[in-house]
Design an enzyme around this catalytic site. Sequence first.
Site, PDB file in Angstrom:
ATOM      1  N   ASP A 397     -20.531  44.021 -16.978  1.00  0.00           N
ATOM      2  CA  ASP A 397     -21.257  45.099 -17.650  1.00  0.00           C
ATOM      3  C   ASP A 397     -22.032  45.958 -16.646  1.00  0.00           C
ATOM      4  O   ASP A 397     -22.215  45.587 -15.480  1.00  0.00           O
ATOM      5  CB  ASP A 397     -22.215  44.472 -18.670  1.00  0.00           C
ATOM      6  CG  ASP A 397     -22.603  45.423 -19.783  1.00  0.00           C
ATOM      7  OD1 ASP A 397     -22.161  46.581 -19.769  1.00  0.00           O
ATOM      8  OD2 ASP A 397     -23.351  44.992 -20.684  1.00  0.00           O
ATOM      9  N   GLU A 400     -23.907  51.595 -13.904  1.00  0.00           N
ATOM     10  CA  GLU A 400     -24.236  53.021 -13.907  1.00  0.00           C
ATOM     11  C   GLU A 400     -25.731  53.305 -13.755  1.00  0.00           C
ATOM     12  O   GLU A 400     -26.147  54.451 -13.854  1.00  0.00           O
ATOM     13  CB  GLU A 400     -23.718  53.676 -15.196  1.00  0.00           C
ATOM     14  CG  GLU A 400     -24.378  53.215 -16.477  1.00  0.00           C
ATOM     15  CD  GLU A 400     -23.870  51.879 -16.996  1.00  0.00           C
ATOM     16  OE1 GLU A 400     -24.571  51.281 -17.840  1.00  0.00           O
ATOM     17  OE2 GLU A 400     -22.791  51.426 -16.569  1.00  0.00           O
ATOM     18  N   ASP A 464     -20.502  51.016 -25.437  1.00  0.00           N
ATOM     19  CA  ASP A 464     -21.327  50.710 -26.610  1.00  0.00           C
ATOM     20  C   ASP A 464     -21.244  51.807 -27.677  1.00  0.00           C
ATOM     21  O   ASP A 464     -22.179  52.580 -27.875  1.00  0.00           O
ATOM     22  CB  ASP A 464     -22.782  50.521 -26.186  1.00  0.00           C
ATOM     23  CG  ASP A 464     -22.957  49.358 -25.217  1.00  0.00           C
ATOM     24  OD1 ASP A 464     -22.013  48.576 -25.064  1.00  0.00           O
ATOM     25  OD2 ASP A 464     -24.036  49.258 -24.610  1.00  0.00           O
TER      26      ASP A 464
END
Length: 672
Positions: A397, A400, A464
């Site tokens: 995950d 960024e 998401d």
Amino acid sequence: MRLVEKDGGFDLVLAGRTLVRHRPNAPFAFVGRGEPDIQMGRGHFGIEDYVSARVPLAHATFAQDGDAWVVALAASASEPAALSLRIASHAGQTTLTPKAADASINRLWLRFEAEPDEHIWGGGEQMSYFDLRGRRFPLWTSEPGVGRDKSTLITFQADQRNHGGGDYYTTYFPQPTYISSAHYALHVETTAYSVFDFRHAGFHEIETWAIPDEIALWARGSFIDIVRALSDRFGRQPPLPQWVLKGAIVGLKDGDNSFTRLETFAAADTAISGIWCEDWVGVRETSFGKRLFWDWKWNPERYPGLDSKIGELEADGVRFLGYINPYLCIDGSLYPVAAEAGYLVKRLDADEPYVVDFGEFESGMVDFTNPDAAAWFEEAVIGRNMLDFGLSGWMADFGEYLPADVRLHNGQDGMLAHNAWPTLWGEVNARAVAARGKTGEILFFMRSGFTGVQRHCPLLWAGDQSVDFTRHDGLPSVVCAALSSGLLGNAFHHSDIGGYTSLFGNVRTAELLQRWTEMAAFTAVMRSHEGNRPAQNLQLDQDPEVLAHFARMTRIYRHLSPYLDALSQEAAATGLPVQRPLFLHFEDDRKTYDIQTAYLYGPDLLIAPVMAPEVREASVYLPAGARWTHVWSGQSFDGGAEASVAAPLGQPPVFARQGSAHGSLFDALASL
């Protein structure tokens, strides 16, 4: 490639098409200086730029250097050149290599010719608009936001809460690469903040906040050949592991009770390839919902006996997958180890770790520009705590969130390191897997990306999404994401079935879960997710009809595994994605060029997912040049027109191209 001196300027002609038209009164290049102001909050960035100079370079002089041209560009004939551009072609690629005369020049704008009816695709993983023409796209990896549509209430609420609403261009995975319907591709080799502006009728403007290493151009006779060329440049993924083709990866984060619930799925005749328990590391409760404890090792209190359970599951044909990200929570056991060893990203103003607020807890960032830190994370964390423990994959995950105001081991400016970070993160995961000799067997998946991540990340996931049907952040955004990223060499893409983000009273419906499941059955990987607020949202195993529907779609996914396996092998060899825009195989049909609500699953199946509530009939455009069979009814249709079909739950619009070598496999779908 030809460079033609003309009217006091020049034309750059590639494969018979003028891509650059420079004239003294309409220059191709501008240089300047800017002062950026970057503010970050929980992965959302406020970006401002004070441009102190933007100078058009009107005057051009030319010289040959072997087979290359060198163009010197100046503001006027009486001034020295501010920018030189070396233009050369080799092995089917034309390269423009810019060099600024003054190191203080940190802004560059280049204009490439546009055609009135031209379509543009790419820009990384774009979630709102597949055809980029007519819009401006900043390219900076970030949280996309909740809603991503400034006209909606949920985006307004997210902006009011923490500036987290996002916009149509915000994405985990930007990339300064585009493909034109004029059969060429352009790539800017830089990690700097950049902007692709396609709003002008006569030109496309490229803006970079640093002088790029190069601008690469490819011209090919077909879109398929362009995709192959880009895949050659950026890298390819190995074929999907054989174990994942056996069914869905069921996502549960209910501690030890997850295994009891998995039995419910099995009893419903669900085809199961794996169980994904992101909470294997433990959880913490926040106002956003149930979050994970970012200390990357087995939590025996939450999953007692997991060390033996993994082997039992694998003996039954079910793999166990977990979760990791590149951050370490400050209240975990790994953070002090990394801090003591100097393995964490540091502050600019102090010799101490840069700590980031992730929403009611704080974490440090492992500095992957430090070879020792990367090696420690690969071996001690991923290697011993995950691979040796028995995990067959994980969600890798984030990636960024790197702030711009950081101090890195290799001395790189944070403005240049930020976009590069997802690729570094992917490389760390890939090296850890390779060190155990398990490349192609272990399946990790990422949401963040940038140029070159294709070489390291075996599977993208769309991130998401909101738990709804909205175009910019719900189910429809997943198709756009798969198509845009797939053209740039990311062959395997999937999403959280049912979406993830549930905020401001927005919760899943049974219909959303079912429609998302239908789409997922015709993608590279089926994987469910309980979302950020499992207790407030419907789960697959809480409704018998929803579970039965899910189970049937997993059997359809498994039934198509010979076809998917063939696509997987083709992707590894050529870079062609599993999910493809219609024009990739029907480029003579320009009506397919702006379709983002349907896709080809390989060359022979056309999927048009139902992406709105209460829809039970669908009208689907079928490309010209083929005859198509509606797989559920057996009805035949000519291409080049819309086909109207029933689309009840369990029968999403799916059409098979007649004459396919897999025709008997497709014919059997109706009887499953």
